[in-house]
Design an enzyme around this catalytic site. Structure first.
Site, PDB file in Angstrom:
ATOM      1  N   ASP A 196       0.866  -1.177   0.000  1.00  0.00           N
ATOM      2  CA  ASP A 196       0.000   0.000   0.000  1.00  0.00           C
ATOM      3  C   ASP A 196       0.904   1.229   0.000  1.00  0.00           C
ATOM      4  O   ASP A 196       1.474   1.597   1.030  1.00  0.00           O
ATOM      5  CB  ASP A 196      -0.897  -0.039   1.241  1.00  0.00           C
ATOM      6  CG  ASP A 196      -1.667   1.261   1.442  1.00  0.00           C
ATOM      7  OD1 ASP A 196      -1.568   2.158   0.574  1.00  0.00           O
ATOM      8  OD2 ASP A 196      -2.363   1.377   2.468  1.00  0.00           O
ATOM      9  N   GLN A 199       1.026   6.437   1.243  1.00  0.00           N
ATOM     10  CA  GLN A 199       1.808   7.481   1.923  1.00  0.00           C
ATOM     11  C   GLN A 199       3.210   7.633   1.357  1.00  0.00           C
ATOM     12  O   GLN A 199       3.941   8.549   1.740  1.00  0.00           O
ATOM     13  CB  GLN A 199       1.909   7.176   3.426  1.00  0.00           C
ATOM     14  CG  GLN A 199       0.617   7.359   4.178  1.00  0.00           C
ATOM     15  CD  GLN A 199       0.124   8.807   4.171  1.00  0.00           C
ATOM     16  OE1 GLN A 199       0.904   9.750   4.055  1.00  0.00           O
ATOM     17  NE2 GLN A 199      -1.179   8.975   4.275  1.00  0.00           N
ATOM     18  N   LYS A 222      -2.847  12.097  -3.111  1.00  0.00           N
ATOM     19  CA  LYS A 222      -1.728  12.184  -2.161  1.00  0.00           C
ATOM     20  C   LYS A 222      -0.407  12.387  -2.897  1.00  0.00           C
ATOM     21  O   LYS A 222       0.646  12.528  -2.277  1.00  0.00           O
ATOM     22  CB  LYS A 222      -1.672  10.925  -1.293  1.00  0.00           C
ATOM     23  CG  LYS A 222      -2.869  10.767  -0.351  1.00  0.00           C
ATOM     24  CD  LYS A 222      -2.614   9.672   0.636  1.00  0.00           C
ATOM     25  CE  LYS A 222      -3.881   9.057   1.205  1.00  0.00           C
ATOM     26  NZ  LYS A 222      -4.535   9.844   2.236  1.00  0.00           N
ATOM     27  N   CYS A 362      -7.870   6.431  10.810  1.00  0.00           N
ATOM     28  CA  CYS A 362      -8.330   5.219  10.107  1.00  0.00           C
ATOM     29  C   CYS A 362      -7.353   4.073  10.323  1.00  0.00           C
ATOM     30  O   CYS A 362      -7.044   3.323   9.383  1.00  0.00           O
ATOM     31  CB  CYS A 362      -8.515   5.478   8.609  1.00  0.00           C
ATOM     32  SG  CYS A 362      -9.614   6.836   8.245  1.00  0.00           S
TER      33      CYS A 362
HETATM   34  N1  PLP Z   1      -3.489   3.634   2.799  1.00  0.00           N
HETATM   35  C1  PLP Z   1      -2.883   4.566   3.542  1.00  0.00           C
HETATM   36  C2  PLP Z   1      -1.591   4.233   4.225  1.00  0.00           C
HETATM   37  C3  PLP Z   1      -3.453   5.834   3.682  1.00  0.00           C
HETATM   38  O1  PLP Z   1      -2.849   6.761   4.430  1.00  0.00           O
HETATM   39  C4  PLP Z   1      -4.681   6.099   3.026  1.00  0.00           C
HETATM   40  C5  PLP Z   1      -5.339   7.400   3.189  1.00  0.00           C
HETATM   41  O2  PLP Z   1      -5.071   8.144   4.103  1.00  0.00           O
HETATM   42  C6  PLP Z   1      -5.250   5.097   2.244  1.00  0.00           C
HETATM   43  C7  PLP Z   1      -4.629   3.873   2.151  1.00  0.00           C
HETATM   44  C8  PLP Z   1      -6.533   5.318   1.514  1.00  0.00           C
HETATM   45  O3  PLP Z   1      -6.373   6.290   0.531  1.00  0.00           O
HETATM   46  P1  PLP Z   1      -7.652   6.886  -0.223  1.00  0.00           P
HETATM   47  O4  PLP Z   1      -8.546   7.424   0.847  1.00  0.00           O
HETATM   48  O5  PLP Z   1      -7.087   7.953  -1.082  1.00  0.00           O
HETATM   49  O6  PLP Z   1      -8.265   5.776  -0.991  1.00  0.00           O
END
Ligand code: PLP
Length: 404
Positions: A196, A199, A222, A362
């Protein structure tokens, strides 16, 4: 022209919002770069049409712009063929795509390993799969500094493991994952690796080939690009063996009442009209990022993170989350301050023009593992400078005076 002030000048929002304004929430959404805005404007005013469908010149121009954007994402990721790049609605959609499509290839009893440090986007889809398909979800713990406990890999990754799905960089601790160790553990049992990258991407281009992973997910917003678009990169031979996650227009060859024949990737995973203009904007901004001097930018980001960590360490009752060693963390700093709620801190800072995020980010399992009820997070990006960090530290001192 790659100092913070010169870079900030390339982000239109900074010239429009009331001052003082210190944006320290790029980990949630980074500001959008002019190149993305210009590319989207150009697309929508000269080449807007649906893609992969029409045969008239405008439709061909639209398809050309969309596919050129795919090629730019490919370059940013150091990936192989552009067909390995799937446009999604964001990182969350990309991660759910893997959980659904790769999940279809798993049988009850097969194991998926995540870490306790995952954002809910790379945790809840696997929890759902566990409940739906009977897979076993194993969880890699973190140490006290929030870094993945690599010593536990041997115990957590068993011969039944089919996938390790972990974050490239934590959105709470900033800890950067030792991907080599994860890939080695996966390869030892023939498992795949999903990273993932949500970040990670705003801190410079990625090299999926060097990382040796199988899937990589991130969001456009991001990475200084538009909202509503993201990417799943996957190895070609792997994507080719997966069923679609969503079905609809643009992803099917033959279709009759008897059955349907899915197109090859990436079309197979791009059902419906994709976020074409946003993809074009993302392609433009990734191209711009690819030309930046990242060695210098990363050094500046690290120096700012050091200034922030040192400044925060001077507050009585303040607990910093994450590793203190800047070699293994992104310039993203979360902390809790005894007796003060992160929402109240963020509110006081916001009133002073300092934008930070407060809450559980989250990532509830991670906060629980760290024994933390909620944290305030400042995330730095290439347009931040010392004045931003100092405004945060001054604002925090004011918050302590006001709220204590
Ligand atoms: N993964 C990580 C580590 C994140 O920080 C985020 C969002 O803050 C996401 C996934 C999800 O990203 P999105 O909300 O743009 O789909």
């Amino acid at each position: 022209m790659t100092g913070a002030a010169a870079l900030r000048g390339q982000f239109p929002l900074f010239g429009k919002v009331p001052r003082p304004f210190h944006y320290l929430d790029s980990g949630a959404t980074a500001q959008i770069h002019a190149s993305a805005l210009e590319a989207m404007q150009a697309f929508d005013t000269t080449a807007r049409a649906n893609v992969q469908r029409g045969t008239y010149p405008l439709a061909e121009a639209a398809t050309g712009a969309f596919e050129a954007a795919r090629g730019r994402v490919r370059r940013f990721l150091g990936a192989g063929p552009a067909e390995e790049v799937v446009f999604t609605a964001g990182a969350t959609a990309a991660l759910n795509l893997v959980a659904r499509a790769f999940g279809e290839t798993l049988a009850a009893g097969d194991e998926v390993v995540i870490s306790v440090a995952e954002h809910h986007s790379n945790f809840l889809p696997w929890l759902q799969l566990r409940d739906r398909a009977g897979i076993v979800l194993r969880v890699l713990p973190v140490g006290a500094d929030g870094r993945l406990d690599l010593a536990a890999l041997e115990r957590v990754v068993t011969a039944r493991c089919r996938l390790l799905a972990v974050t490239h960089c934590s959105n709470v601790t900033g800890a950067v994952t030792d991907v080599e160790a994860i890939v080695a553990a996966a390869r030892a049992v023939g498992a795949r690796v999903l990273l993932d990258g949500a970040q990670a991407v705003q801190h410079g281009p990625v090299d999926v080939a060097a990382l040796g992973v199988d899937f990589y997910a991130f969001s456009g917003h991001k990475a200084f690009g538009p909202t509503g678009v993201g990417v799943l990169w996957g190895r070609g031979e792997l994507l080719a063996g997966l069923p679609p996650f969503m079905t609809g227009g643009g992803m099917v060859g033959e279709a009759s009442l008897e059955g349907a024949e899915w197109l090859a990737p990436p079309a197979r995973f791009e059902a419906g009209t994709p976020p074409v203009a946003a993809a074009v904007g993302l392609g433009a901004v990734l191209e711009w990022m690819g030309g930046l001097p990242w060695g210098g930018i990363r050094a500046r980001e690290a120096a700012l993170a050091r200034r922030l960590l040192d400044g925060l360490a001077g507050f009585p009752g303040l607990r910093l989350l994450g590793p203190m060693d800047l070699e293994c963390r992104a310039p993203l700093v979360s902390f809790e301050l005894a007796g003060l709620h992160p929402h109240d801190i963020a509110q006081v800072l916001g009133d002073r023009g300092v934008a930070v995020r407060g809450g559980h980010h989250c990532a509830r399992p991670l906060l629980a593992a760290l024994g933390c009820d909620g944290a305030t997070r400042a995330s730095l990006a290439l347009y931040n400078d010392e004045a931003d960090v100092d405004a945060l530290l001054e604002g925090l001192a004011a918050a302590v005076r006001i709220l204590s």
